[in-house]
Design an enzyme around this catalytic site. Structure first.
Site, PDB file in Angstrom:
ATOM      1  N   ASP A  11       9.203  -7.413   3.577  1.00 54.02           N
ATOM      2  CA  ASP A  11       9.975  -7.327   2.347  1.00 54.02           C
ATOM      3  C   ASP A  11      11.351  -6.778   2.737  1.00 54.02           C
ATOM      4  O   ASP A  11      11.478  -6.012   3.674  1.00 54.02           O
ATOM      5  CB  ASP A  11       9.236  -6.374   1.398  1.00 54.02           C
ATOM      6  N   ASP A  31       1.494 -11.459  -3.062  1.00 53.88           N
ATOM      7  CA  ASP A  31       1.228 -10.111  -2.545  1.00 53.88           C
ATOM      8  C   ASP A  31       1.193  -9.189  -3.740  1.00 53.88           C
ATOM      9  O   ASP A  31       1.862  -9.449  -4.752  1.00 53.88           O
ATOM     10  CB  ASP A  31       2.324  -9.640  -1.590  1.00 53.88           C
TER      11      ASP A  31
END
Lengths: 377, 377
Positions: B92, B271
């Site tokens: 991320d 996710d």
């Protein structure tokens, strides 16, 4: 329960033996991981069996009585069924927990009134009641209800307390003998020697405890703050008085060094929260010495935690990664350190057993004690 | 990175495919466990691979940059080497963390100045810098640096923020294209569609993001508090605009129901911290519905957590034991719930894939959505 003493060291009091229980065999000397509330903290049951090689674990009567409670445990058929650990279990009687609750308990001849650390509710433990609870927990080895004296304490306090422990033991034995196993297997009772650090009290207590002729004997009230030399002195004295054909269990001890020294004095069984509790705080025991994994020196040490120990956790994860997890308060850090430290403790007693059998214990022990007390930063 | 679209559902937007990365293959639809600080909380790496069947995990640039820091990670050869996870990793970009730090960050055209949640120290992230850090983390899939808009937000805020995300994306792409993988393998960059819940902004953003023609595309700024219907509406809209020959990743979503619905809309990758975070608090996802394991009804339910799911954790431990551990704040409770919930999530996307390939997804999905949103107490 059956104990077979197979080997005795010629140069020390060290012994190797086998304990046979309804849930399987235990090779001694043995270290027993502590599963206070029915779980060895941060470790899966299969990791205990497969990675750590635990042969027996502890459960605590005080904790299990309060939560989940004896009704739940007896409904499922005992602690083995409740937590899925199908090897031997030893249950602590709650004597030590009562000692830890100094502020919120009252001791009388009949037993102990205390307040729950969870919700403050009031409860009462008697020697007979504690046996009944442990019957329901279904531990293979049940501990007698005792008072663990604080250190330091006066001679008079230690003597009175010891006498209370002996009086309670009589009641525990009577209750054991007039009841059967709550499930379809036998349970053994171990009485506990007390007497603080007073030689004459320890002598008297050991003699009285031995006279009950139970299946094994324990030494309590040590590792509670006394100098280590006094702990060794009391352990040596008591080991010489307890029968050699029964296992001797030194409660709550200790560092790797303590364990080796006490094996040399004739102890067969140990338990201690140190490998798991200190592991959670970043203390890592290795075959080269003790590591404080929080120390900056490990931040880029990408070598395995302890390659020589073998096993997934000790060889797969690096010191740098473990340090990162512990510094970041990641749960996995507690898991890795706990498994690793217990793997180390179990390795240590297994190695001791091998050396005793090979007749090489004393020399090896002296070399290891030096190495293991080494602080590697 | 290579994406092969192998199957398309005729009755919905659902697809099955294969992503090939330097660290192995990923079957889509896929759920990616979140390993914020380089560890999926409370789970060993071998459990992720062997028990849960995770194919790819996440790491967070923001967290890893602060601790252990990019120097440590690059010294050992990247995050895969640091944490021992040798399958694919997605990092991320820190955009979402910056959004979470609303109180202690300042956004300009050049980037974001923020204070560490650990020690309050000041830091600056630029689009180029974030690519450099992710190069060093060594993720197989790198995310572009974006601003995640809060919900609700005004149209003007959403438009300005979206334009900033697009401007940053240009810089991210330039930096990606002028640099090589930091290690000896390729890394892919996924841009992120923003635009809050405004259709015209989402449309524009999707078109611009698609025009960059990167190896995959993501949808951000959803699952931040908007009604679920708006989330589905935006996802559907964007999926129709993003190219079908590239994987579509919906960030931070969601419940089992959300995942099934968004697979039906054309999402390939998910996710979410929900299975682990909610698991630690006692929410257990099963194939029969959602359980609050703290509920007293489970205290003497000795049946396995979810027999039909298979696997050690879901079949070995009982609901009553898990409840006891969670109520007692035992770490093992967090471990069991986390592994179980992730096993369930991975089972769900695997099953979806099978149903897509078999041409039976739509009917199955509708039945499962009803079942899975069922609260079993």
């Amino acid at each position: 329960m059956k104990f077979i003493l197979t080997n005795t060291d010629t140069e020390s009091g060290a012994r190797a033996g086998i304990i046979e229980t309804a849930h399987g065999r235990i090779d001694t000397p043995v270290f027993m991981p502590v599963g206070t509330a029915g779980s060895v903290k941060a470790i899966h049951q299969r990791e205990l069996a497969d990675d750590i090689g635990a042969q027996i674990i502890l459960g605590n009567t005080y904790h299990l009585y309060l939560r989940p409670g004896q009704d739940i445990i007896s409904e499922v058929g005992g602690l083995h069924k409740f937590n899925g650990w199908d090897k031997p279990i030893l249950s602590d009687s709650g004597g030590y927990q009562v000692y830890s609750l100094a502020e919120s308990r009252k001791i009388t001849n009949e037993g102990v009134t205390f307040r729950s650390h969870i919700d403050g509710s009031g409860h009462h433990f008697t020697p007979e009641g504690v046996i009944d609870i442990q019957r329901k927990i279904g531990a293979d080895i049940i501990m007698a209800f005792d008072e663990c004296t604080p250190y330091p304490c006066t001679y008079n306090y230690a003597r009175t307390s010891m006498e209370l422990t002996h009086a309670w033991l009589k009641k525990c034995c009577e209750r054991m003998d007039e009841t059967d196993g709550y499930y379809d297997y036998d349970q053994a009772l171990f009485p506990i020697v007390q007497g603080s650090t007073f030689k004459d009290l320890r002598t008297k207590s050991a003699e009285i405890i031995a006279s009950f002729e139970r299946e094994g004997n324990a030494i309590g009230g040590l590792s509670v703050g006394e100098p280590v030399d006094e702990m060794y002195e009391m352990t040596e004295l008591v080991c010489q008085l307890l029968p050699s054909d029964k296992p001797r269990y030194l409660m709550g001890v200790g560092t790797p060094e303590n364990i080796l020294e006490c094996i040399a004095l004739g102890i067969d069984m140990f338990d201690c929260v140190m490998p798991t509790r200190n592991g959670r705080n970043g203390m890592v025991f290795t075959s080269e010495g003790i590591i404080n994994i929080r120390n900056e020196i490990w931040k880029n040490d990408f070598s395995p935690i302890d390659e020589s120990l073998g096993g997934y956790v000790s060889t797969f994860y690096s010191k740098a990664y473990l340090r990162h997890l512990v510094m970041s308060k990641e749960i996995l850090g507690a898991q890795i350190a706990s498994i690793h430290n217990l793997t180390f403790y179990l390795w240590l007693v297994k190695k001791s057993r091998e050396k005793i059998i090979a007749g090489q214990f004393a020399i090896w022990k002296n070399r290891m004690v030096k190495k293991l007390s080494n602080k590697l930063k």
